[in-house]
Design a protein around this motif. Sequence first.
Motif, mmCIF file in Angstrom:
data_model
loop_
_atom_site.group_PDB
_atom_site.id
_atom_site.type_symbol
_atom_site.label_atom_id
_atom_site.label_comp_id
_atom_site.label_asym_id
_atom_site.label_seq_id
_atom_site.Cartn_x
_atom_site.Cartn_y
_atom_site.Cartn_z
ATOM 1 N N LYS A 151 -8.082 -0.680 -7.759
ATOM 2 C CA LYS A 151 -8.352 -0.219 -6.387
ATOM 3 C C LYS A 151 -9.700 0.503 -6.365
ATOM 4 O O LYS A 151 -9.937 1.402 -7.172
ATOM 5 N N ILE A 154 -0.832 2.359 -5.154
ATOM 6 C CA ILE A 154 -2.261 2.130 -4.999
ATOM 7 C C ILE A 154 -3.137 3.321 -5.372
ATOM 8 O O ILE A 154 -4.317 3.381 -5.037
ATOM 9 N N HIS A 197 1.783 5.114 -1.758
ATOM 10 C CA HIS A 197 1.396 6.285 -2.567
ATOM 11 C C HIS A 197 2.688 7.016 -2.920
ATOM 12 O O HIS A 197 3.104 7.958 -2.245
ATOM 13 N N ASP A 219 0.794 2.753 3.588
ATOM 14 C CA ASP A 219 -0.096 3.904 3.395
ATOM 15 C C ASP A 219 0.522 5.213 3.890
ATOM 16 O O ASP A 219 -0.171 6.052 4.462
ATOM 17 N N HIS A 266 0.857 -1.197 0.000
ATOM 18 C CA HIS A 266 0.000 0.000 0.000
ATOM 19 C C HIS A 266 0.890 1.244 0.000
ATOM 20 O O HIS A 266 1.210 1.816 1.039
ATOM 21 N N HIS A 306 -6.885 -1.310 4.992
ATOM 22 C CA HIS A 306 -7.230 -0.661 6.281
ATOM 23 C C HIS A 306 -8.088 -1.586 7.155
ATOM 24 O O HIS A 306 -7.600 -2.174 8.089
HETATM 25 ZN ZN LIG Z 1 -3.858 4.767 1.033
#
Ligand SMILES: [Zn+2]
Length: 417
Positions: free
Chosen positions: A210, A132, A86, A327, A84, A262
């Motif tokens: 996603k 993602i 970014h 994340d 995950h 999550h």
């Molecule tokens: Zn995220």
Amino acid sequence: MKLKKVICSFLGSCLIAGVLQAQVTIIKAGHLFDAATGKMLSQQLIAVRDGKIQQIGADIPYSPTDSIIDLSDAWVLPGLMDCHVHLTVAFPYRKVAIEHMYMTESTALRALRGAHNAQVLLMNGFTTIKEIGNDANYASADVIRAIKKGWIQGPTIIYAGKIISPYGGQTAASPEHEHVWDMEYLDANGADEIRKAVRKNIYYGANVIKVVTDSYAYHYSLEEMTAAVTEARQAGLKVTAHVMGGEAARNVINSGAAAIEHGVDLDDELLQLMKTKGTFLVGTDLAVSNNLAYSADSATARNYYRIDIDRLKRAYRIGTKMAFGSDIIIDIPGKNRAQTILEILQSWKDAGIPNAYVLQCMTRYAAELLGVEKERGLIAPALAADIIAVKTDPLKDINAIKAVSFVMKDGKIIRKD
Ligand SMILES: [Zn+2]
């Protein structure tokens, strides 16, 4: 490639036979983590040829002309994976404003940030990641192109393209700014729009889909989720879903999606359902230091942490499949993106997850979720030579992987301290 086959005659003169053979590299591993079993092996040799692992063993034959990498005082592992990421996002520390980023940063700037972070991640041992989404107008597709062209070094990237979501993305906009979120999200409402959005992402380079299913009071129905999964599957892609819990999560699990991202509010019954269906949890359980980066006060940061750790513990106890995901969208001052990601190890430690299992979630299980388990995730014959090393035993202290001293990507040495 080099000329290797030499034929010696009885007169003592040697003729090169003209057979071209690829260079073999032998890695001498003092300790080798076997991600298949979770055990640490001693004194192993790894033969690498043409970017792939050819052979492993305590006593494999090799030639004095082979290239030797001596890691006899190190702990050798498969390259790490983060499911995950970014790559192109970096909010200012303690000043989260996603809409502000859409308005002030170009796709070009986002791609340059993504390229920088891709290199940082590889240098610090992440050899495969899932990018993602939230990457402006497909910025990460160009990062992937730059890596493939050899302009920059980076990990293998499984790429989601734009995030598909019900109306509004994950954005707070006034009616005057309707569709400001189009920079980052594909609005898709109903099965037909979802199928179209899946196809659009595939067209622009996605190899995973996603969806964000539950950011508002409305969420994707089972029919909508099933449309996403069916359409993606026809192209050989998996679907992964941002969802916290409840009915929206149940729809995701029952649709056959590959993973929940999550899942903060998943109760035991849903975690059990995930186990039954084989749905992965990518928990993204941030450390307190990560939560503080979001401008949360200390009490709020600790409360988020407590909730995450509780769900992480329950998922492990129940036996829900898990893969590591971070994340991170805000770096902690003084730390690079990889260092900020690895703060999360504290969450796994505090949840009492065994270090061997954490490493498996960062290697073989992540590879299984990403659909690359036949190519990566283990140090095993015929797999890509994505190999890292650290100077202390990660089974004793998982923080050992914060100090990577050697990185090999597809057989090429990226780092050797
Ligand atoms: Zn995220």
